[in-house]
Design a protein around this motif. Structure first.
Motif, mmCIF file in Angstrom:
data_model
loop_
_atom_site.group_PDB
_atom_site.id
_atom_site.type_symbol
_atom_site.label_atom_id
_atom_site.label_comp_id
_atom_site.label_asym_id
_atom_site.label_seq_id
_atom_site.Cartn_x
_atom_site.Cartn_y
_atom_site.Cartn_z
ATOM 1 N N PHE A 1 0.818 -1.205 0.000
ATOM 2 C CA PHE A 1 0.000 0.000 0.000
ATOM 3 C C PHE A 1 0.859 1.265 0.000
ATOM 4 C CE2 PHE A 1 -3.357 -2.946 0.940
ATOM 5 C CZ PHE A 1 -4.498 -2.342 0.428
ATOM 6 N N GLU B 254 3.558 1.346 -1.956
ATOM 7 C CA GLU B 254 4.071 1.372 -3.325
ATOM 8 C C GLU B 254 2.993 1.687 -4.350
ATOM 9 O OE1 GLU B 254 6.749 0.951 -6.548
ATOM 10 O OE2 GLU B 254 7.051 1.229 -4.393
ATOM 11 N N PHE B 255 1.772 1.145 -4.151
ATOM 12 C CA PHE B 255 0.719 1.274 -5.141
ATOM 13 C C PHE B 255 -0.405 2.185 -4.643
ATOM 14 C CE2 PHE B 255 2.573 -2.989 -5.742
ATOM 15 C CZ PHE B 255 3.007 -2.873 -7.057
ATOM 16 N N GLU B 256 -1.021 2.902 -5.597
ATOM 17 C CA GLU B 256 -2.176 3.732 -5.270
ATOM 18 C C GLU B 256 -3.367 2.830 -4.916
ATOM 19 O OE1 GLU B 256 -2.432 6.994 -5.067
ATOM 20 O OE2 GLU B 256 -0.335 7.340 -5.599
ATOM 21 N N PRO B 257 -4.287 3.319 -4.067
ATOM 22 C CA PRO B 257 -5.448 2.502 -3.690
ATOM 23 C C PRO B 257 -6.258 2.008 -4.883
ATOM 24 C CG PRO B 257 -5.268 4.382 -2.226
ATOM 25 C CD PRO B 257 -4.229 4.579 -3.300
ATOM 26 N N ASP B 258 -6.402 2.841 -5.926
ATOM 27 C CA ASP B 258 -7.161 2.411 -7.099
ATOM 28 C C ASP B 258 -6.452 1.267 -7.821
ATOM 29 O OD1 ASP B 258 -9.141 4.212 -6.622
ATOM 30 O OD2 ASP B 258 -8.480 5.678 -8.102
ATOM 31 N N GLU B 259 -5.116 1.285 -7.824
ATOM 32 C CA GLU B 259 -4.383 0.196 -8.467
ATOM 33 C C GLU B 259 -4.517 -1.086 -7.639
ATOM 34 O OE1 GLU B 259 -0.089 -0.770 -10.588
ATOM 35 O OE2 GLU B 259 -0.357 1.110 -9.489
#
Length: 229
Positions: free
Chosen positions: A142, A144-149
């Motif tokens: 979380f 590293e990546f956006e919530p939408d991703e």
């Protein structure tokens, strides 16, 4: 309802045509959607819901019949709106629930991220490292990546989607920087919700049809299920 106040057959037919048109607009919006939270899809869904509700009411008043579908997340889910008619600011609150169904996949993905980052502060070998601790792995992914991703790739990370909700709240003016960071959800006043969008498996359960359902009704059912996802 008295006979004098009953809708005419033409009004019922017009409402049915409005549902068909709203279905076409909704399908077109879904086919052109630009992302998970595309506002055009939400707008088309709301139009379809309003048209279906109007048709259902007129059908019952005129013919004492009901439709085999219902629109989830109706107006009764929120108290009356008391916010400003012309908001000068908005807050968007999102909650998405997940179940960790494949911990090893989650740990492996976090370990790969840590290896690619080459961060010396991330210990991938220890009992609390990204590749060994679910708690640490979640923090790595979380971070590293956006919530939408995460939402679009959740299966890759060993997660299973649960319920989700999105609230759009009206505000009189934007808050000062850092003003709400200590308690970010404390001021989530339901009476200031401009619109709300819910996704839940319970809606799918409520919309089950039997094998003898009319094909036209089934098409409407499938469109409503697509809007919930």
């Amino acid at each position: 309802m008295s006979d004098a106040a009953q809708p005419t057959a033409a009004e019922v037919r017009a409402a049915a045509e409005a549902v068909k048109a709203a279905l076409d607009r909704h399908l077109a919006a879904v086919e052109r959607r630009s992302g998970e939270d595309d506002p055009a899809v939400y707008e088309a869904f709301n139009e379809l819901a309003a048209a279906a509700e109007e048709y259902d009411e007129l059908l019952y008043d005129r013919h004492d019949e009901v439709t085999p579908f219902e629109i989830p997340g109706g107006e009764d889910t929120l108290p009356p709106y008391t916010g400003p008619e012309e908001p000068n600011a908005l807050s968007v609150l999102i909650r998405r629930d997940y179940a960790v169904v494949e911990p090893q996949r989650l740990l492996a993905q976090a370990g790969r991220v840590a290896d690619l980052e080459g961060d010396p502060d991330i210990d991938t070998d220890s009992a609390t490292g990204a590749g060994s601790s679910v708690h640490a792995a979640l923090g790595v992914l979380f971070g590293e990546f956006e919530p939408d991703e995460i939402a679009s790739r959740h299966k890759e990370f060993g997660l299973e989607e649960g319920d989700s909700t999105l609230w759009v709240l009206a505000a009189d003016e934007p808050p000062e920087a850092g003003e709400w960071l200590e308690a970010p959800f404390e001021q989530a006043d339901p009476q200031r919700v401009v619109c709300r969008f819910d996704v839940s498996a319970v809606f799918d359960d409520d919309l089950d049809l039997d094998d003898d359902a009319d094909p036209e009704d089934l098409e409407l059912e499938e469109a409503l299920e697509d809007a919930d996802r």
